[in-house]
Motif scaffolding. Structure first.
Motif, PDB file in Angstrom:
ATOM      1  N   THR A  11     -16.735   7.714  13.959  1.00 42.38           N
ATOM      2  CA  THR A  11     -16.728   6.234  13.361  1.00 42.38           C
ATOM      3  C   THR A  11     -16.032   5.481  12.749  1.00 42.38           C
ATOM      4  OG1 THR A  11     -18.130   7.857  12.269  1.00 42.38           O
ATOM      5  CG2 THR A  11     -17.468   6.379  10.645  1.00 42.38           C
ATOM      6  N   VAL A  12     -15.896   4.352  13.474  1.00 39.43           N
ATOM      7  CA  VAL A  12     -14.952   3.158  13.208  1.00 39.43           C
ATOM      8  C   VAL A  12     -15.212   2.589  11.744  1.00 39.43           C
ATOM      9  CG1 VAL A  12     -14.177   1.879  13.953  1.00 39.43           C
ATOM     10  CG2 VAL A  12     -15.222   2.942  15.774  1.00 39.43           C
ATOM     11  N   VAL A  13     -13.938   2.632  10.679  1.00 43.51           N
ATOM     12  CA  VAL A  13     -13.916   2.091   9.551  1.00 43.51           C
ATOM     13  C   VAL A  13     -12.967   1.312   9.542  1.00 43.51           C
ATOM     14  CG1 VAL A  13     -14.156   2.312   7.416  1.00 43.51           C
ATOM     15  CG2 VAL A  13     -14.827   4.072   8.539  1.00 43.51           C
ATOM     16  N   ARG A  14     -13.594  -0.115   8.762  1.00 49.70           N
ATOM     17  CA  ARG A  14     -12.375  -1.714   8.727  1.00 49.70           C
ATOM     18  C   ARG A  14     -11.828  -0.901   7.348  1.00 49.70           C
ATOM     19  NH1 ARG A  14     -14.702  -3.319  13.443  1.00 49.70           N
ATOM     20  NH2 ARG A  14     -13.303  -4.440  15.234  1.00 49.70           N
ATOM     21  N   GLY A  15     -10.158  -1.575   7.062  1.00 49.47           N
ATOM     22  CA  GLY A  15     -10.239  -1.393   5.744  1.00 49.47           C
ATOM     23  C   GLY A  15     -10.143  -3.023   5.098  1.00 49.47           C
ATOM     24  N   SER A  16      -9.430  -3.247   4.189  1.00 51.52           N
ATOM     25  CA  SER A  16      -9.419  -4.402   3.333  1.00 51.52           C
ATOM     26  C   SER A  16      -7.794  -4.246   2.593  1.00 51.52           C
ATOM     27  CB  SER A  16     -10.259  -4.935   2.635  1.00 51.52           C
ATOM     28  OG  SER A  16     -10.037  -5.834   1.850  1.00 51.52           O
ATOM     29  N   PRO A  17      -6.907  -5.121   2.200  1.00 52.87           N
ATOM     30  CA  PRO A  17      -5.805  -5.071   2.087  1.00 52.87           C
ATOM     31  C   PRO A  17      -6.363  -5.339   0.522  1.00 52.87           C
ATOM     32  CG  PRO A  17      -6.422  -7.673   2.661  1.00 52.87           C
ATOM     33  CD  PRO A  17      -7.064  -6.599   3.649  1.00 52.87           C
ATOM     34  N   ARG A  18      -7.279  -5.802  -0.022  1.00 55.18           N
ATOM     35  CA  ARG A  18      -7.401  -5.792  -1.628  1.00 55.18           C
ATOM     36  C   ARG A  18      -9.391  -4.840  -1.956  1.00 55.18           C
ATOM     37  NH1 ARG A  18      -3.771  -7.229  -4.300  1.00 55.18           N
ATOM     38  NH2 ARG A  18      -2.402  -8.973  -2.599  1.00 55.18           N
ATOM     39  N   GLY A  19      -9.060  -4.042  -0.824  1.00 60.43           N
ATOM     40  CA  GLY A  19     -10.308  -3.455  -1.372  1.00 60.43           C
ATOM     41  C   GLY A  19     -10.274  -2.500  -2.463  1.00 60.43           C
ATOM     42  N   HIS A  20     -11.188  -1.307  -2.607  1.00 58.10           N
ATOM     43  CA  HIS A  20     -11.468  -0.901  -4.165  1.00 58.10           C
ATOM     44  C   HIS A  20     -10.292  -0.232  -4.448  1.00 58.10           C
ATOM     45  CE1 HIS A  20     -11.686   2.485  -1.253  1.00 58.10           C
ATOM     46  NE2 HIS A  20     -11.082   2.958  -1.955  1.00 58.10           N
ATOM     47  N   ARG A  21     -10.084  -0.420  -5.371  1.00 59.26           N
ATOM     48  CA  ARG A  21      -8.919  -0.299  -6.524  1.00 59.26           C
ATOM     49  C   ARG A  21      -9.280   1.602  -6.395  1.00 59.26           C
ATOM     50  NH1 ARG A  21      -4.407  -2.560  -6.880  1.00 59.26           N
ATOM     51  NH2 ARG A  21      -4.063  -2.242  -9.151  1.00 59.26           N
ATOM     52  N   SER A  22      -9.004   2.488  -5.469  1.00 59.83           N
ATOM     53  CA  SER A  22      -8.732   3.799  -5.645  1.00 59.83           C
ATOM     54  C   SER A  22      -7.476   3.706  -6.223  1.00 59.83           C
ATOM     55  CB  SER A  22      -9.028   3.983  -4.225  1.00 59.83           C
ATOM     56  OG  SER A  22      -7.937   4.125  -3.184  1.00 59.83           O
ATOM     57  N   ARG A  23      -7.033   5.351  -6.706  1.00 59.45           N
ATOM     58  CA  ARG A  23      -5.973   5.297  -7.173  1.00 59.45           C
ATOM     59  C   ARG A  23      -5.122   6.175  -6.794  1.00 59.45           C
ATOM     60  NH1 ARG A  23      -5.204  12.254  -8.771  1.00 59.45           N
ATOM     61  NH2 ARG A  23      -2.638  11.557  -9.603  1.00 59.45           N
ATOM     62  N   ALA A  24      -4.781   5.289  -5.332  1.00 53.64           N
ATOM     63  CA  ALA A  24      -4.048   5.545  -4.279  1.00 53.64           C
ATOM     64  C   ALA A  24      -3.138   4.000  -4.222  1.00 53.64           C
ATOM     65  CB  ALA A  24      -4.812   6.066  -2.618  1.00 53.64           C
ATOM     66  N   SER A  25      -4.874   3.252  -4.381  1.00 51.51           N
ATOM     67  CA  SER A  25      -3.976   1.790  -4.183  1.00 51.51           C
ATOM     68  C   SER A  25      -2.954   1.740  -5.436  1.00 51.51           C
ATOM     69  CB  SER A  25      -4.804   0.872  -4.112  1.00 51.51           C
ATOM     70  OG  SER A  25      -5.739   0.941  -3.258  1.00 51.51           O
ATOM     71  N   ALA A  26      -3.745   1.652  -6.908  1.00 58.88           N
ATOM     72  CA  ALA A  26      -3.098   1.841  -7.981  1.00 58.88           C
ATOM     73  C   ALA A  26      -1.596   2.445  -8.010  1.00 58.88           C
ATOM     74  CB  ALA A  26      -3.530   2.386  -9.121  1.00 58.88           C
TER      75      ALA A  26
END
Length: 405
Positions: free
Chosen positions: A376-391
């Motif tokens: 499975t190949v997934v591409r990310g986003s620099p301003r993707g969903h605001r997960s706890r990790a992103s916060a």
């Protein structure tokens, strides 16, 4: 009994390898996860029980300090003395200090003992002496052939476990060289029916074997029809922060299902950098520096090289970018990836920043696109969903060993 499978649960091939006679040297071959280390420990117990040798006349050589730490619990379970197992370099240092001199040759550039010189001096000093009744050698393909020949000269019996596909050190011996050093024409046992990696992991790993015949042989050993197979994941991050956050999320997800998790890195400094990041996010992890307890479920962070001989339910491989492999040629990088992926028995995760990934990942992505590999190949986003990790990333400064890559 921890990770050590009881003797009564060994497969027929494994048990046959354990009970091989000592009338000549022996070579046991097997793919990753086929139980080579397991067999060597049970063989050690079997031989000591049968022949009654004193512990000092018997030794188990493993290739890395991490693998030595890993097998300690197995030594305890089998009532084998801890001093009967070590790396070859540690044994050479001990021999040198006991019989040659307290002042070791020193490698000033690397700020450590000059192990190559120590080995050469010990080989010369001990030549012709019968130091052991028997020795077991794990990961034999990574020892130089002169060290295999040396052990055959100082021990009445040598058993070597190897997998030529996992040779990642330039000084390591090829299979024909090992057989020649032991005066053998062929190996004794190939461990085929104990292969623990699921077929999806094997399919991905096989892409890093250049020889089509070896690729087919590996695929033939896979656990076809396993019910617990999970599709491997390749995450192409938008930037480093995105990659790091997704690794954090993946670790949390795997902790819900897996008993053992490893994060493997190409470079040492990446290990401690990611360890600090994960701890700051509230995840307890272990590194060689902090201490490793292989009976605990805490995720282990290691280099690819130091993970040889180990297996985990899930393996995460971040930072698969060009800058993580300075000066590493394609063929060697493929072997490193093969070793890293086959540390996993259930699921593997690979990640890199898109457009900076190593060419091998680009090839995997193309194969996944036409359905040739289960990935499975997934591409990310620099301003993707605001997960706890992103916060959390917004409040945690970049750590040394992370921000440079």
């Amino acid at each position: 009994m921890g990770w050590l499978v009881p003797r009564e649960e060994l497969t027929a091939d494994q048990l046959r390898a354990v009970e091989l006679s000592v009338d000549r040297h022996r070579v046991i071959m097997g793919a990753p996860g086929s139980g080579k280390t397991l067999v060597l420990l049970h063989r050690a117990r079997y031989l000591l029980d049968r022949y009654g040798w004193p512990p000092e006349r018997f030794h188990i050589f493993v290739f890395t300090n991490v693998l030595h730490q890993y097998i300690r619990s197995g030594l305890e379970d089998l009532d084998l003395p801890k001093q009967c197992a070590s790396t070859f370099d540690d044994w050479c240092v001990h021999y040198y200090e006991r019989f040659i001199g307290r002042r070791l040759p020193w490698n000033a550039a690397e700020k450590q003992p000059d192990y190559r010189s120590i080995r050469a001096i010990v080989r010369q000093h001990a030549a012709g002496k019968r130091l052991f009744e028997a020795v077991m050698v794990d990961e034999g393909q990574d020892l130089p052939v002169e060290d295999i020949a040396f052990l055959a000269g100082v021990a009445n019996h040598v058993t070597v476990a190897l997998d030529r596909r996992q040779q990642i050190y330039e000084e390591g011996a090829e299979e024909p060289e090992i057989l020649g050093a032991l005066n053998l024409r062929r190996g004794d046992v190939a461990l085929l029916d104990a292969f623990r990696c699921t077929e999806y992991i094997v399919r991905i790993a096989s892409e890093f074997l250049p020889d089509p015949r070896e690729r087919e042989a590996l695929l033939h050993q896979a656990r076809i029809g396993s019910k617990d197979r999970e599709t491997p994941l390749l995450y192409l991050a938008a930037d480093f922060e995105d990659e790091r956050n997704r690794v954090l999320e993946a670790v949390r997800e795997r902790q819900l299902t897996d008993r053992s998790i490893a994060l493997l890195f190409p470079r040492k400094r990446q290990v401690e950098g990611f360890a600090r990041w994960l701890r700051s996010a509230g995840i307890e992890v272990e590194t060689r520096k902090s201490g490793l307890d292989f009976n605990s479920p805490r995720p282990k962070l290691l280099t690819i090289h130091s993970a040889k001989g180990l297996t985990f339910d899930s393996v995460l491989l971040p930072r698969l970018v060009e800058r993580s492999f300075p000066g590493v040629l394609h063929a060697r990088r493929e072997r490193l990836l093969y070793v890293a992926i086959t540390r996993a028995t259930r699921w593997v995760y690979l990640s890199a920043v898109e457009d900076a990934e190593i060419p091998e990942l680009t090839r995997l992505r193309e194969l996944a696109g036409d359905g040739s590999v289960p990935l499975t190949v997934v591409r990310g986003s620099p301003r993707g969903h605001r997960s706890r990790a992103s916060a959390l990333a917004q409040t945690c400064p970049a750590e040394d060993g992370l921000s440079i890559l």
